[in-house]
Design a protein around this motif. Structure first.
Motif, PDB file in Angstrom:
ATOM      1  N   PRO A 136      -1.740  -5.824 -11.409  1.00 50.74           N
ATOM      2  CA  PRO A 136      -1.062  -4.893 -10.510  1.00 50.74           C
ATOM      3  C   PRO A 136       0.447  -4.987 -10.617  1.00 50.74           C
ATOM      4  N   GLU A 137       1.099  -3.829 -10.637  1.00 52.32           N
ATOM      5  CA  GLU A 137       2.561  -3.808 -10.596  1.00 52.32           C
ATOM      6  C   GLU A 137       3.062  -4.155  -9.202  1.00 52.32           C
ATOM      7  N   ILE A 138       2.326  -3.704  -8.193  1.00 47.31           N
ATOM      8  CA  ILE A 138       2.661  -3.977  -6.793  1.00 47.31           C
ATOM      9  C   ILE A 138       1.398  -4.500  -6.112  1.00 47.31           C
ATOM     10  N   VAL A 139       1.494  -5.659  -5.503  1.00 41.24           N
ATOM     11  CA  VAL A 139       0.319  -6.266  -4.883  1.00 41.24           C
ATOM     12  C   VAL A 139       0.203  -5.802  -3.436  1.00 41.24           C
ATOM     13  N   VAL A 140      -0.997  -5.913  -2.905  1.00 43.58           N
ATOM     14  CA  VAL A 140      -1.240  -5.524  -1.510  1.00 43.58           C
ATOM     15  C   VAL A 140      -1.795  -6.703  -0.715  1.00 43.58           C
ATOM     16  N   GLY A 160       8.250 -17.961  -0.212  1.00 39.57           N
ATOM     17  CA  GLY A 160       8.912 -17.151  -1.222  1.00 39.57           C
ATOM     18  C   GLY A 160       8.482 -15.693  -1.138  1.00 39.57           C
ATOM     19  N   ASP A 161       7.196 -15.453  -0.905  1.00 34.85           N
ATOM     20  CA  ASP A 161       6.711 -14.076  -0.717  1.00 34.85           C
ATOM     21  C   ASP A 161       7.339 -13.442   0.512  1.00 34.85           C
ATOM     22  N   ARG A 162       7.441 -14.201   1.589  1.00 36.95           N
ATOM     23  CA  ARG A 162       8.061 -13.678   2.817  1.00 36.95           C
ATOM     24  C   ARG A 162       9.529 -13.326   2.579  1.00 36.95           C
ATOM     25  N   LEU A 208       0.828  -1.206   0.000  1.00 40.21           N
ATOM     26  CA  LEU A 208       0.000   0.000   0.000  1.00 40.21           C
ATOM     27  C   LEU A 208       0.863   1.258   0.000  1.00 40.21           C
ATOM     28  N   GLN A 209       1.892   1.247   0.836  1.00 41.47           N
ATOM     29  CA  GLN A 209       2.775   2.410   0.923  1.00 41.47           C
ATOM     30  C   GLN A 209       3.526   2.629  -0.391  1.00 41.47           C
ATOM     31  N   ALA A 210       3.983   1.540  -1.003  1.00 40.83           N
ATOM     32  CA  ALA A 210       4.716   1.663  -2.264  1.00 40.83           C
ATOM     33  C   ALA A 210       3.810   2.147  -3.389  1.00 40.83           C
ATOM     34  N   LEU A 267      10.177  -6.987  -6.133  1.00 45.32           N
ATOM     35  CA  LEU A 267      10.091  -7.670  -4.843  1.00 45.32           C
ATOM     36  C   LEU A 267       8.696  -7.618  -4.227  1.00 45.32           C
ATOM     37  N   LEU A 268       7.919  -6.590  -4.542  1.00 40.50           N
ATOM     38  CA  LEU A 268       6.549  -6.499  -4.026  1.00 40.50           C
ATOM     39  C   LEU A 268       5.522  -6.777  -5.110  1.00 40.50           C
ATOM     40  N   GLY A 269       5.999  -7.092  -6.301  1.00 41.36           N
ATOM     41  CA  GLY A 269       5.087  -7.420  -7.382  1.00 41.36           C
ATOM     42  C   GLY A 269       4.524  -8.819  -7.221  1.00 41.36           C
ATOM     43  N   PRO A 270       3.628  -9.215  -8.109  1.00 45.02           N
ATOM     44  CA  PRO A 270       2.998 -10.540  -7.994  1.00 45.02           C
ATOM     45  C   PRO A 270       4.006 -11.666  -8.172  1.00 45.02           C
ATOM     46  N   SER A 271       3.826 -12.698  -7.374  1.00 41.65           N
ATOM     47  CA  SER A 271       4.654 -13.887  -7.492  1.00 41.65           C
ATOM     48  C   SER A 271       4.218 -14.686  -8.722  1.00 41.65           C
ATOM     49  N   PRO A 272       5.001 -15.697  -9.132  1.00 41.19           N
ATOM     50  CA  PRO A 272       4.571 -16.516 -10.275  1.00 41.19           C
ATOM     51  C   PRO A 272       3.182 -17.118 -10.093  1.00 41.19           C
TER      52      PRO A 272
END
Length: 398
Positions: free
Chosen positions: A78-82, A89-91, A62-64, A175-180
């Motif tokens: 989305p370029e950056i997911v919330v 892997g996300d962690r 959200l901040q990004a 790094l904050l974008g969607p994972s595969p």
């Protein structure tokens, strides 16, 4: 020159700068409260632990989005997911993001403070004064030509602000974008949306095309007959068919307006009588035989079977006119069979031509069935067999 100054009139340049400063606030507090020798290490350890919390990915996303992208994002891609971290892997990516943001933020904060101080020292020493001892880079001597290089630290700071903002944005997308897995889910959702659009287009083609065909045939027959009674019946048929088409149109538009609207209101084979009556009113001699428990046919199969029957009758009226038509619809075991036959005329197109024929084949194939469309002896035949067992239709039903 104007192009190089363009980033400095964009608000996002300064919100990215603020975003980097925010990463340094609480480590700076640790720096002043505790001993500097281990405060930095503690900050890195705490950030690593915090990054393992699933909810922190939502907060950072959200901040990004707000500060790095200026609130601009595409909900579909989305370029950056919330969303919270769903996998390890996300962690891990969240932890890496926090550590890199801290390092880059500390670097930018340091340069933001000391580069203006360096400019001030250059100006002082050019006039014969003494430099500030707190400045990281001490200016040696007193030279008049220092006045000429006084703006250089400020120019370097401007470059740092722009470059670091772009760098942190690129890292955020990575790094904050969607994972595969999230990209695959988004792709599947997009595919479902495209399939839904195709289905809606086919619905409109079948419904509106049928209504217009009936209206054209009825109007032509009424004009040729010159019989007031026949004209009244033709107008009644046009009115009824038009009203049904308007209902279909309103329902389809409702689906477009409300993506969560249920599809249960779509006509099924239990409403097949109105298609048969409409074809009869258009002059076709329809011999219909509907057997078996049609009301127990699963919704997806029954709805698509209705559209196949509608398109078949529409093609008869459009290409053959008022000819005898045999309709057979039945349920036998776990198979729905549908057959429409009419005399073969020279106006009927060959097999495989037209969107309507392709649409009937696609409807049947999507439900795991098979369709045979084309000349059969001296007749034109549309025959479809669709499995109605739940195990067969569940993967394709909506």
């Amino acid at each position: 020159m104007v192009r190089s100054l363009r980033p400095f009139v964009r608000a996002v340049t300064y919100t990215r700068w603020l975003h980097l400063f925010m990463a340094v606030v609480w480590p700076a507090m640790w720096w002043y409260v505790f001993a500097p020798s281990w405060a930095a290490l503690t900050a890195f350890v705490l950030l690593g632990c915090a990054g393992l919390l699933p909810a922190l990915r939502t907060v950072e996303g959200l901040q990004a989005r707000l500060l790095l992208l200026g609130g601009r994002h595409d909900g579909g891609h989305p370029e950056i997911v919330v969303a919270p971290s769903a996998t390890w892997g996300d962690r891990a990516r969240t932890v890496l993001w926090l550590e890199i943001r801290l390092l880059l933020g500390c670097t930018v904060a340091f340069l933001t403070i000391h580069l203006p101080l360096l400019t001030d020292d250059l100006a002082r020493t050019a006039r014969g004064g003494s430099p500030d001892p707190a400045t990281f880079v001490q200016v040696p001597g007193h030279h008049w030509w220092y006045a000429w290089i006084t703006p250089l630290p400020l120019i370097a700071l401007a470059a740092v602000v722009v470059a670091s903002g772009r760098l942190i944005t690129v890292l955020a997308r990575r790094l904050l974008g969607p994972s595969p897995a999230e990209r695959l889910a988004a792709l599947e959702e997009r595919t479902e949306q495209l399939l839904e659009r195709t289905r809606i287009a086919r619905e409109l083609h079948d419904s509106i095309g049928h209504a217009l065909t009936v209206a054209v045939v009825q109007a032509g027959a009424a004009r040729a007959a010159g019989d007031p009674a026949f004209t009244d019946r033709a107008l009644d048929a046009i009115e009824e068919t038009g009203r049904a088409a308007l209902e279909d149109l309103e329902r389809v538009l409702g689906v477009l307006r409300e993506s969560e609207r249920p599809v249960g209101s779509r006509p099924t084979l239990t409403h097949a009588d109105r298609l048969l009556d409409s074809a009869r009113a258009s002059g076709a001699k329809v011999d219909a035989d509907l057997t078996g428990p049609l009301d127990t046919v699963p919704g997806p199969v029954s709805r698509e079977g209705y559209r196949i029957l509608q398109e078949s009758l529409t093609n008869v009226l459009r290409h053959a006119g008022a000819v005898p038509v045999r309709v057979r619809v039945g349920v036998s075991g776990d198979v729905l069979s549908l057959e429409v036959r009419n005399p073969l005329t020279t106006r009927i197109p060959g097999p495989g031509r037209g969107d309507g024929l392709r649409g009937m084949r696609e409807r049947t194939a999507l439900l795991g069935g098979r369709a045979s469309i084309g000349p059969h002896g001296d007749e034109w035949r549309v025959r479809a067999e669709i499995p109605i067992a739940p195990a067969a239709i569940r993967p394709r039903s909506r």
